[in-house]
Design an enzyme around this catalytic site. Structure first.
Site, PDB file in Angstrom:
ATOM      1  N   THR A 257      -8.966   6.161 -18.709  1.00  0.00           N
ATOM      2  CA  THR A 257      -9.227   5.056 -17.788  1.00  0.00           C
ATOM      3  C   THR A 257     -10.066   5.498 -16.594  1.00  0.00           C
ATOM      4  OG1 THR A 257      -7.019   4.275 -18.409  1.00  0.00           O
ATOM      5  CG2 THR A 257      -8.122   3.102 -16.655  1.00  0.00           C
TER       6      THR A 257
ATOM      7  N   LYS B  84      -1.555   4.529 -14.002  1.00  0.00           N
ATOM      8  CA  LYS B  84      -2.868   5.167 -14.178  1.00  0.00           C
ATOM      9  C   LYS B  84      -4.005   4.248 -13.752  1.00  0.00           C
ATOM     10  CE  LYS B  84      -3.788   2.643 -17.944  1.00  0.00           C
ATOM     11  NZ  LYS B  84      -4.979   1.832 -18.242  1.00  0.00           N
TER      12      LYS B  84
END
Length: 332
Positions: free
Chosen positions: A246, A189
């Protein structure tokens, strides 16, 4: 009450140490630097990474590794991925048998190994190991903002133990049997967070970022399946959950790196601005790109991120390439 040792006095290690203190454990936070450990002790604050938040009175600070891990019940490793091997070698020298709970997110560039694989190589396949990851920023956990993560291990007892050790009213821990998928979700990610930052730096909008995150999750699942993970894991906390936080948070170092890239800064300038902070996604992009090549997995966004970071391709060229590829049916 358990004795728990947290290796690395960065922001995440410190926030987790504080959580463990809240749960009335005997917590020892180890720093590589004697000077910085002493300074934190004097100020009772991790002023470099979490300024303004006092450390719990019960938290022990030390730069003496032997003392930190002596008779410990659990070692939490929060070392940046590219330095994990060195930390594990030190633990091997001290002949520790304590279970390892890794909270770092990345893939080693030199070996293309996940941290569980590095641990198995250095400490042995029988050494108890688990990984704890999910959508979590130290800056929010230190303020007791509700946070949920996932722990995975081949040792079921260890996953349950870590779940019980960490859980409280502010920190919820789920368990998973998919160690490979959980590790990869936490690592991959960060690549898409850099790409999300590029979108922000270029002044593009929500449509663009939504497309990136959706197709990025597809690429994570593709590569994860090829490496032995379960597809459903990438729809959970270490996959889409960590991807969302994120890619969108002001606290994300990886997103910040991408934003600076989008604004035209060089990687040298960005590294200078980051100072002591580490953006795991920069190295993980190289590792993931090489793994995708090795396993022949189609990951166009990861490939373009690699070219922007390592082959001087402009962000605008990368986006144009992704938008003008041959038309396809949506599938995973």
């Amino acid at each position: 009450m358990m004795k728990i040792t947290v290796l690395s006095s960065g922001s995440w290690g410190t926030a987790l140490a504080k959580t463990l203190c809240d749960n009335n454990h005997d917590v020892h936070l180890w720093s590589r630097s004697q000077e910085y450990s002493d300074a934190m002790e004097a100020k009772r604050e991790n002023f470099r990474y979490l300024p303004g938040f006092p450390l719990p009175d019960s938290l022990h600070l030390t730069a003496d590794l032997a003392k930190a891990i002596e008779n410990t019940d659990l070692i939490v490793t929060s070392t940046p991925t590219q330095y994990v091997r060195h930390s594990l070698e030190m633990l091997k020298e001290h002949k520790t048998t304590a279970p390892i709970c890794n909270v770092s997110k990345g893939i080693e560039v030199s070996s293309l190994q996940r941290i569980s694989e590095i641990t198995s190589e250095i400490l042995g396949e029988s050494h108890p190991f688990c990984v704890l990851v999910g959508p979590s920023h130290a800056e929010e956990l230190i303020k007791n903002m509700p946070t949920a993560v996932v722990v995975s291990s081949q040792f079921n007892y260890l996953a349950k133990m870590v779940q019980n050790v960490f859980m409280n009213q502010n920190f919820r821990v789920y368990t998973s049997s998919d160690l490979v998928g959980v590790e990869l979700g936490g690592a991959l990610k960060n690549i898409f967070a850099i790409a999300a930052g590029v979108i922000d730096g270029l002044g593009l909008g929500d449509n663009t970022k939504a497309a990136l995150m959706t197709r990025g999750n597809v690429e994570m699942a593709r590569l994860g399946r090829a490496l032995g993970g379960f597809e459903e894991t990438f729809n959970g906390l270490s996959g889409i959950g960590d991807l969302i936080v994120t890619c969108t948070s002001k606290h994300s170092r990886n997103r910040s790196v991408g934003e600076m890239l989008g604004k035209g800064l060089s990687m040298d300038d960005i590294k200078a601005k980051l100072g002591h902070s580490v953006a795991e996604g920069v190295a993980t992009t190289k590792s993931a790109y090489q793994l995708a090549q090795q396993y022949k997995v189609e990951v166009p966004i990861i490939e373009q991120c690699y070219q922007v970071l390592y082959e001087d391709r402009s962000a605008a060229e990368a986006i144009n390439y992704l938008m003008t590829r041959d038309a396809k049916q949506e599938r995973n």
